[in-house]
Design an enzyme around this catalytic site. Sequence first.
Site, PDB file in Angstrom:
ATOM      1  N   HIS A   1       0.858  -1.183   0.000  1.00  0.00           N
ATOM      2  CA  HIS A   1       0.000   0.000   0.000  1.00  0.00           C
ATOM      3  C   HIS A   1       0.897   1.238   0.000  1.00  0.00           C
ATOM      4  CE1 HIS A   1      -3.963   1.944   1.578  1.00  0.00           C
ATOM      5  NE2 HIS A   1      -3.219   2.849   0.976  1.00  0.00           N
TER       6      HIS A   1
ATOM      7  N   GLU B   1      -2.625  -1.687  -3.140  1.00  0.00           N
ATOM      8  CA  GLU B   1      -3.704  -0.895  -2.556  1.00  0.00           C
ATOM      9  C   GLU B   1      -3.353   0.586  -2.600  1.00  0.00           C
ATOM     10  OE1 GLU B   1      -5.193  -3.974   0.954  1.00  0.00           O
ATOM     11  OE2 GLU B   1      -4.098  -2.152   1.482  1.00  0.00           O
TER      12      GLU B   1
ATOM     13  N   HIS C   1      -8.205  -5.635   7.517  1.00  0.00           N
ATOM     14  CA  HIS C   1      -7.956  -4.591   8.509  1.00  0.00           C
ATOM     15  C   HIS C   1      -8.197  -5.143   9.913  1.00  0.00           C
ATOM     16  CE1 HIS C   1      -6.875  -0.294   8.911  1.00  0.00           C
ATOM     17  NE2 HIS C   1      -7.341  -0.487  10.137  1.00  0.00           N
TER      18      HIS C   1
END
Length: 238
Positions: free
Chosen positions: A43, A70, A190
């Site tokens: 990410h 991401e 998450h």
Amino acid sequence: MTHLSVNINKIATLRNARGGNVPDLVQFTKDIESFGAQGITVHPRPDERHIRYQDVLDLKPVVKTEFNIEGNPIAKFIDLVLRAKPAQVTLVPDAVDAITSNSGWDTVKHKDFLKEVISEFKRNDIRTSIFVDPNLSMVEHAANTGADRIELYTEAYAEEFSKGNKDAVKIYTDCAKKAIEMDLGLNAGHDLSLQNIQYFKQHVPGLLEVSIGHALITESLYFGLETTIKRYLNLLKG
């Protein structure tokens, strides 16, 4: 079996804290795959405080499993993804100064923007997933963006589960059923951990992939990387 994609941002954070190339992100990625993980997630953020844009390009020829990038689809990010051409791009509406991702897309308000971005990635044969809150309306309208998959934001589940509230998984079950109804593939991520992943997996139908970074790397400090990955893989079976 639900696939495990390991987010290696925290490895990059550790490297950047000291400078140099220790730990070696490329070698770490090879090791993660050799231990059985079915994907690698990165990410990159605009300030490159952990994963650098160059890291993404360096990892592209190394990753032999599924490579998932991401990020917020700003112009710089879109250009990077189109250069790297990963198996999957996951669109996350995080602010520039966000410590970590903290909300999903409003798939009604941002429908036209998401459709435009997603169409560009799909023209380049990149599977696209969008990060959404566990909200039935947001899941339903995600199908109107052209996305191939959604990634359910699981912080709320993890927080409630840690308090003993297992009923927190119910909305995720409902969202998963809605995704199946809308012909959307389903990912999740998450704050998932060794403590809460199995219960989530057992109660969320059609779960294709989980992306886990912070918890997995932290748990590896206690158990070792190989053992931790194998524990996740065992919990995700079936």
